[in-house]
Write a protein that holds these residues in place. Structure first.
Motif, PDB file in Angstrom:
ATOM      1  N   GLU A 110       0.815  -1.215   0.000  1.00 47.49           N
ATOM      2  CA  GLU A 110       0.000   0.000   0.000  1.00 47.49           C
ATOM      3  C   GLU A 110       0.855   1.275   0.000  1.00 47.49           C
ATOM      4  O   GLU A 110       0.366   2.358  -0.318  1.00 47.49           O
ATOM      5  N   ALA A 111       2.127   1.138   0.375  1.00 47.17           N
ATOM      6  CA  ALA A 111       3.002   2.314   0.496  1.00 47.17           C
ATOM      7  C   ALA A 111       3.498   2.743  -0.879  1.00 47.17           C
ATOM      8  O   ALA A 111       4.662   2.601  -1.232  1.00 47.17           O
ATOM      9  N   THR A 112       2.579   3.312  -1.652  1.00 46.36           N
ATOM     10  CA  THR A 112       2.878   3.705  -3.029  1.00 46.36           C
ATOM     11  C   THR A 112       3.022   5.221  -3.167  1.00 46.36           C
ATOM     12  O   THR A 112       2.835   5.764  -4.257  1.00 46.36           O
ATOM     13  N   CYS A 113       3.338   5.883  -2.053  1.00 48.66           N
ATOM     14  CA  CYS A 113       3.355   7.355  -2.070  1.00 48.66           C
ATOM     15  C   CYS A 113       4.760   7.921  -2.243  1.00 48.66           C
ATOM     16  O   CYS A 113       4.974   9.126  -2.042  1.00 48.66           O
ATOM     17  N   GLY A 114       5.731   7.085  -2.599  1.00 48.99           N
ATOM     18  CA  GLY A 114       7.075   7.576  -2.890  1.00 48.99           C
ATOM     19  C   GLY A 114       8.017   7.417  -1.712  1.00 48.99           C
ATOM     20  O   GLY A 114       7.649   6.963  -0.635  1.00 48.99           O
ATOM     21  N   GLY A 115       9.276   7.791  -1.953  1.00 47.25           N
ATOM     22  CA  GLY A 115      10.258   7.713  -0.886  1.00 47.25           C
ATOM     23  C   GLY A 115      10.869   6.337  -0.723  1.00 47.25           C
ATOM     24  O   GLY A 115      10.443   5.351  -1.334  1.00 47.25           O
ATOM     25  N   ASP A 116      11.888   6.266   0.125  1.00 46.65           N
ATOM     26  CA  ASP A 116      12.606   5.020   0.364  1.00 46.65           C
ATOM     27  C   ASP A 116      12.096   4.273   1.588  1.00 46.65           C
ATOM     28  O   ASP A 116      12.422   3.099   1.767  1.00 46.65           O
ATOM     29  N   LEU A 117      11.339   4.963   2.444  1.00 49.95           N
ATOM     30  CA  LEU A 117      10.891   4.381   3.702  1.00 49.95           C
ATOM     31  C   LEU A 117       9.395   4.605   3.894  1.00 49.95           C
ATOM     32  O   LEU A 117       8.805   5.502   3.265  1.00 49.95           O
ATOM     33  N   TYR A 118       8.775   3.795   4.735  1.00 51.71           N
ATOM     34  CA  TYR A 118       7.363   4.035   5.054  1.00 51.71           C
ATOM     35  C   TYR A 118       7.101   3.705   6.515  1.00 51.71           C
ATOM     36  O   TYR A 118       7.854   2.964   7.156  1.00 51.71           O
ATOM     37  N   TRP A 119       6.054   4.302   7.037  1.00 52.18           N
ATOM     38  CA  TRP A 119       5.633   4.086   8.417  1.00 52.18           C
ATOM     39  C   TRP A 119       4.117   3.935   8.441  1.00 52.18           C
ATOM     40  O   TRP A 119       3.405   4.677   7.753  1.00 52.18           O
ATOM     41  N   GLN A 120       3.634   3.001   9.232  1.00 49.63           N
ATOM     42  CA  GLN A 120       2.196   2.867   9.434  1.00 49.63           C
ATOM     43  C   GLN A 120       1.769   3.723  10.635  1.00 49.63           C
ATOM     44  O   GLN A 120       2.399   3.656  11.689  1.00 49.63           O
ATOM     45  N   VAL A 121       0.737   4.476  10.456  1.00 48.17           N
ATOM     46  CA  VAL A 121       0.148   5.239  11.554  1.00 48.17           C
ATOM     47  C   VAL A 121      -1.112   4.484  11.979  1.00 48.17           C
ATOM     48  O   VAL A 121      -2.021   4.297  11.161  1.00 48.17           O
TER      49      VAL A 121
END
Length: 276
Positions: A249-260
Motif C-alpha cells: 500500500e506504500a505507493t506514495c514515494g520515498g525510500d521508507l514508510y511508516w504505518q500510523v
C-alpha cells in the motif's frame, strides 16, 4: 500514578517487502505510541480521606435582650426580612472544559489538577469535553474495557492520529478497587513547541519528524529532523494491515514508510519518506 496504554503509531521493526521493490520500514524504527493515559486512583488510599469536614455557618440575632425603645409601637410586630436561600450552583460544563493540563497530568481528590491558565509554561493539553457519567470500566491492565463511551464523548477522531492535526486523546480517572471510571476527559494538544522545538502535531506531507516514541513534528532545518514525509496514504476507515500488505500500500514515494495506527491497532494512514 499514571498508566500509558498503547495509542497507535508505526508498526516499527522489520523490513518492508523487497520483492515488490517498494519502500522499506526503518529496521530500528521504534513503535510509536500516543498519549492515551489513565490515572489510577487507589481505592485504599481514598479511605484516609473518607471523613468529610462539615462546616456550618450560623447567622442570626444577638442572643442578648434588645433594649426597649419607648417610642416604638409594641403592637406592631417588627417587619421580618427573609433572606432567600440560594441553591448552590455548579457550572459543571465549565468546570474543566477549556482548561489546560501539563504534559503529564496529575490527580488530586479524584480529579485532574488543571492549570490556572492555558498561558502557563506547562500547559500542553486543553480539555475539550469531559464527563463523570461514563458507562464503562477498566480491564485488568488499566485500559478501558470498552472504548466506545470515549468515542461517543470525544469523537471518533480521538482514537486516531490525523495527519497534520494536533494529538487528540482522552484521559480518565478510575478507582482501582472497583474499576469504575470517575472522570473521562477529552484532550487535545496545544500547537506549542516544547523546549526542543518539537510540536505535538502528526507529520503530514512536507513535514519532518524525529525518532521518538510519539508523532512529533520538528522543523526540517532542526538537528532533530531525521525523516521527511514526501507522500501519504490515508484511509477513510482504519483497517487491519500486515507488514506485507502495508508495503504494497506504500505507493506514495520515498525510500521508507511508516504505518500510523489508531487506538485499536488498525492502520489509519501510511507515511512515505526519506532520510533528511
Amino acid at each position: 500514578m499514571t498508566y500509558p496504554p498503547n495509542h497507535g503509531g508505526s508498526t516499527g521493526g522489520g523490513q518492508g517487502s523487497a520483492e515488490s521493490g517498494g519502500p522499506a520500514q526503518p529496521p530500528e524504527d521504534p513503535p510509536r505510541r500516543g498519549r492515551l493515559i489513565g490515572a489510577i486512583v487507589l481505592g485504599l488510599a481514598l479511605l484516609a480521606f473518607g471523613a468529610v469536614l462539615l462546616v456550618t455557618l450560623l447567622t442570626g440575632e444577638d442572643e442578648e435582650d434588645p433594649i426597649a425603645d419607648p417610642t416604638t409601637d409594641t403592637e406592631s410586630p417588627a417587619e421580618e426580612t427573609e433572606t432567600p436561600t440560594e441553591e448552590p450552583t455548579t457550572e459543571a460544563d465549565d468546570r474543566f472544559a477549556g482548561r489546560c493540563l501539563p504534559y503529564e497530568p496529575q490527580v488530586d481528590d479524584r480529579q485532574v489538577e488543571v492549570l490556572a491558565s492555558c498561558e502557563d509554561d506547562e500547559a500542553f493539553w486543553e480539555i475539550t469535553d469531559w464527563s463523570e457519567d461514563v458507562d464503562t470500566s477498566v480491564d485488568d491492565e488499566g485500559g478501558l474495557a470498552d472504548n466506545q463511551p470515549a468515542y461517543d464523548l470525544c469523537g471518533e477522531s480521538s482514537g486516531v492520529f490525523e495527519l497534520g492535526e494536533p494529538w487528540q486523546d482522552w484521559y480518565y480517572v478510575y478507582d482501582s478497587a472497583t474499576g469504575g471510571i470517575d472522570y473521562l476527559y477529552c484532550i487535545e494538544a496545544l500547537e506549542t513547541a516544547d523546549e526542543d522545538g518539537r510540536i505535538p502535531v502528526v507529520p503530514d506531507e512536507g513535514d519532518c519528524f524525529d525518532d521518538s516514541n510519539e508523532w512529533w513534528s520538528v522543523p526540517c532545518d532542526s538537528d532533530l529532523a531525521l525523516y521527511e514525509v514526501v507522500g501519504t496514504v490515508e484511509y477513510d476507515e482504519p483497517r487491519e494491515l500486515s507488514d506485507d500488505e502495508a508495503a504494497e500500500e506504500a505507493t506514495c514515494g520515498g525510500d521508507l514508510y511508516w504505518q500510523v495506527t489508531d487506538v485499536e491497532g488498525r492502520t489509519s494512514a501510511i507515511l512515505c519518506g526519506n532520510e533528511v
